[in-house]
Design an enzyme around this catalytic site. Structure first.
Site, PDB file in Angstrom:
ATOM      1  N   GLU A 102      86.365 -67.848  24.332  1.00 54.83           N
ATOM      2  CA  GLU A 102      86.724 -67.039  22.985  1.00 54.83           C
ATOM      3  C   GLU A 102      85.781 -67.539  22.011  1.00 54.83           C
ATOM      4  OE1 GLU A 102      88.386 -64.135  22.264  1.00 54.83           O
ATOM      5  OE2 GLU A 102      87.340 -64.453  20.445  1.00 54.83           O
ATOM      6  N   THR A 144      85.324 -59.238  22.259  1.00 54.72           N
ATOM      7  CA  THR A 144      85.585 -59.804  23.704  1.00 54.72           C
ATOM      8  C   THR A 144      85.485 -58.627  24.709  1.00 54.72           C
ATOM      9  OG1 THR A 144      87.546 -60.995  22.916  1.00 54.72           O
ATOM     10  CG2 THR A 144      87.358 -61.012  25.022  1.00 54.72           C
ATOM     11  N   HIS A 165      90.448 -68.417  18.661  1.00 62.58           N
ATOM     12  CA  HIS A 165      90.327 -67.020  18.241  1.00 62.58           C
ATOM     13  C   HIS A 165      90.719 -67.177  16.760  1.00 62.58           C
ATOM     14  CE1 HIS A 165      90.793 -62.726  16.950  1.00 62.58           C
ATOM     15  NE2 HIS A 165      90.359 -62.469  18.130  1.00 62.58           N
ATOM     16  N   ASP A 222      81.903 -65.380  24.316  1.00 63.93           N
ATOM     17  CA  ASP A 222      81.969 -63.973  24.347  1.00 63.93           C
ATOM     18  C   ASP A 222      81.101 -63.399  23.136  1.00 63.93           C
ATOM     19  OD1 ASP A 222      83.798 -64.636  22.503  1.00 63.93           O
ATOM     20  OD2 ASP A 222      85.395 -63.369  23.169  1.00 63.93           O
TER      21      ASP A 222
HETATM   22  C1  GP9 Z   1      92.406 -60.347  22.681  1.00 57.41           C
HETATM   23  C2  GP9 Z   1      91.282 -61.308  22.868  1.00 57.41           C
HETATM   24  C3  GP9 Z   1      90.682 -61.486  21.565  1.00 57.41           C
HETATM   25  O1  GP9 Z   1      93.086 -59.940  23.722  1.00 57.41           O
HETATM   26  O2  GP9 Z   1      90.419 -60.829  23.933  1.00 57.41           O
HETATM   27  O3  GP9 Z   1      89.805 -60.359  21.234  1.00 57.41           O
HETATM   28  P1  GP9 Z   1      88.698 -60.255  20.279  1.00 57.41           P
HETATM   29  O4  GP9 Z   1      89.377 -60.063  18.799  1.00 57.41           O
HETATM   30  O5  GP9 Z   1      88.078 -61.668  19.995  1.00 57.41           O
HETATM   31  O6  GP9 Z   1      87.725 -59.191  20.469  1.00 57.41           O
HETATM   32 MN    MN Z   2      86.733 -62.600  21.688  1.00 55.33          MN
END
Ligand code: GP9
Ligand code: MN
Length: 621
Positions: free
Chosen positions: A252, A294, A409, A468
């Site tokens: 992430e 993501t 995140h 990502d």
């Molecule tokens: C949520 C995670 C985060 O399930 O994948 O999403 P993002 O905000 O990074 O797209």
């Molecule tokens: Mn993400």
């Protein structure tokens, strides 16, 4: 006489002026709109006006009392539009689009972020509405008559004049503004946030129509382009991971700079760095995500197609037909699953995974969570990995799997006992927190690999890590400049879009690791991986290429049309020498710019018109 006229319209005019000034203040304080000269500043200043004059003008068809109510309600709705954009911008550094707006499923989860993004000072946005209501109450001697036809015509003529003046100035400042809609900032800057939303709505309807009108010839044209640009993969590596389990880990918000960075003498990712030295490690690997974050990265990984320029393809096109990796590997005897400790509907994953052909989605219901094991957006990465390995054991082998981490995140929260670094001490708390959560994520990865070893899943797997998308937006450039010790120019900003990409094949890459300097992107993950797994490319429709191929054209396109080749970096209409960062004549980059646009257009066509459905039809014929 004139005074009387002005009195009659004064409520409406006051509302227009309030909204106009307010919009401009929001532009200047909440968005990062680059202004190069006084002319652009002027366009920015006047651009809300024509829309506001028009929209408030509809009140002229009403009796005065209704008109005033209409004026207040319109002010209120437009203020909500401003507020929504402000909050969205704080997080995504971008403006809202219709597809994103309709993703109400996401709003629940976004809740924790929204509350941390909302500032009490935002309430000032409603001050003018309070004044309007007070004025409306105070002035109760309104007449009942409607505005005369002549009065209305004059009014709308004025609105049109302002609009065309604005459009004319914008077209001079920015030719082809409306035909090239990559850049939302440019649109907002030139034609206003409000017109941008209208424009966006029109495009959305066009997408609906596109699907209805497409035929299979469109696909053939694109197939020819792909055939011509695909290069022969590297034979030496063909099938070196045949029949192994595949474990792809989405890191992430992890950017490459964090891997190279030391904070007070300590590495931020000591484990990943060590792992990279025993793997195929790609130094110049870029994310290619857009608004779908993501989920866009997931889309790239599983399909080797680009995500969309607006909205998240996971939402806009989840019922398309795809030829995603789980479907391809099913033919090779693989089962498939995604592991992610979040609601299944977030990013519309449940529907999209179904279209990709996944056998199983282990969502939040498959995980045990307690307040102790939860932080920020959900289950802490360490516990997540622990349970994920246990769940993986239940899968029929060989399996193709993806694991999606969460702790790193925004807003990068961490429990004090998990903090392993001293505070980075920059001017941005977000950046300081970021290093802590990346450090934690690194520790969690270490834990995961050890657990896989213990569970007997390690030796017979190929384990892939990728970042990502960015975690630190341009809003934190000052702090990033302190960290990196250099100015963040648009060129440097592109370099910051590099994310980790590591392929670890136990028993293979630890003996013969490779450090790859080739330019690549997430779109290349699938062809590279399938080649290692010994899966032949029988005319797959994909835009990536095997990154080990000797003849590969080194070229990586970003979703906003920026790109990197071995010689150049192109972004924001400027071309840079990739090595030195100096600007070069943009004309020299034109052929590559055309190629970038062509490729994104083709990918968009495949998605918007759902062209892959014709593959199935062909087979049936
Ligand atoms: C949520 C995670 C985060 O399930 O994948 O999403 P993002 O905000 O990074 O797209
Ligand atoms: Mn993400």
């Amino acid at each position: 006489m004139l005074k009387e006229k002005i009195n009659k319209y004064s409520f409406l005019l006051i509302a227009v002026v309030f909204m106009w000034i307010k919009t401009y203040i929001v532009y200047k304080t909440s968005f990062d709109i680059e202004i190069e000269n006084i002319g652009q500043e002027f366009i920015l200043f006047i651009n809300p006006l024509s829309f506001l004059v028009l929209i408030f003008g509809f009140g002229l068809f009403m009796k005065e009392k209704n008109r005033n109510r209409f004026t207040v309600i319109t002010s209120f709705i437009l203020t909500l539009v401003l507020l929504a954009n402000m909050i969205f911008y704080r997080f995504f550094n971008d403006f809202l689009t219709f597809p994103i707006l309709f993703q109400t499923n996401n709003m629940g989860e976004l809740g924790s972020s929204v509350t941390s993004l909302f500032k009490p000072v935002d309430l000032l946005l409603f001050v003018d509405i309070a004044i309007l209501i007070w004025l409306m109450r105070k002035q109760n001697a309104f007449g009942e008559e409607r505005t005369s036809k002549k009065g209305r015509s004059a009014y709308f003529l004025l609105a049109a004049a302002v609009f065309f003046l604005n459009l004319g100035l914008a077209e001079i400042a920015r030719p082809q503004l409306l035909t090239r809609s990559f850049d939302r900032e440019m649109l907002v800057k030139n034609i206003s946030l409000y017109h941008f939303h209208i424009y966006d709505g029109l495009i959305q309807s066009k997408t609906f129509a596109q699907r209805a009108m497409a035929d299979s010839n469109k696909l053939t044209g694109i197939e020819n382009y792909i055939k011509a640009s695909k290069k022969k993969p590297d034979d030496n590596l063909y099938g070196i991971a045949k029949k192994r389990n595949v474990i792809i880990v989405s890191l992430e918000s992890t950017q490459s700079f964090a891997m190279q960075q030391k904070i007070h003498g300590k590495e931020v990712t000591p484990y990943l760095n060590q792992l990279a030295n025993k793997s195929y490690n790609f130094e110049n690997f870029y994310h290619q995500t857009g608004q779908g974050k993501t989920s866009d990265a997931e889309f790239l990984v599983d399909n080797s197609l680009y995500p969309l320029g607006r909205g998240a393809v996971f939402f806009t096109n989840s019922d398309n037909q795809y030829t995603a990796t789980p479907l391809l590997l099913k033919k090779e005897g693989y089962s498939s699953a995604v592991f992610h400790a979040n609601n299944k509907s977030f990013w519309n994953r449940d529907l999209m995974y179904h279209s990709f052909g996944y056998d199983k989605f282990f969502d939040i219901n498959s995980y045990k969570t307690t307040p102790e094991t939860t932080v920020g957006w959900g289950l802490k990465d360490k516990e997540y990995f622990e349970q994920t390995a246990d769940l993986m054991k239940t899968m029929p082998q060989p399996f193709y799997s993806r694991a999606i981490t969460l702790t790193n995140h925004y807003p990068f929260e961490l429990k004090p006992e998990d903090k392993m670094l001293n505070d980075a001490g920059t001017s941005s708390q977000t950046v300081n927190n970021y290093f802590q959560t990346v450090r934690y994520e690194d520790e969690a990865v270490k834990h995961f690999i050890e657990k896989l070893k213990k569970d007997g899943l390690y030796d017979n797997s190929i384990i892939v890590f990728y970042g990502d998308h960015y975690g630190i937006s341009e809003n934190h450039n000052d702090a990033m400049e302190q960290i990196l010790g250099k100015k963040i120019t648009p060129y440097e900003n592109i370099q910051l879009q590099r994310v980790p990409f590591i392929i670890h094949i136990p028993g293979v890459t630890d003996k013969h690791p490779k450090n790859m300097k080739e330019v690549g992107g997430q779109v290349d993950i699938r062809p590279t991986l399938l080649h290692l797994l010994g899966v032949k490319d029988n005319g797959r429709i994909e835009f990536g290429n095997d990154l080990f191929s000797k003849n590969r054209f080194p070229f990586t396109v970003m979703r906003d049309g920026s790109y990197v080749s071995n010689k150049y970096i192109y972004t924001q209409n400027k071309c840079y020498n990739r090595k030195t960062g100096e600007t070069v004549d943009v004309k020299g980059c034109q052929p590559l710019s055309d190629k970038a646009k062509q490729e994104l257009d083709y990918s968009d066509k495949i998605i918007n018109s759902d062209l892959l459905r014709f593959l199935q039809q062909r087979k049936n014929e």
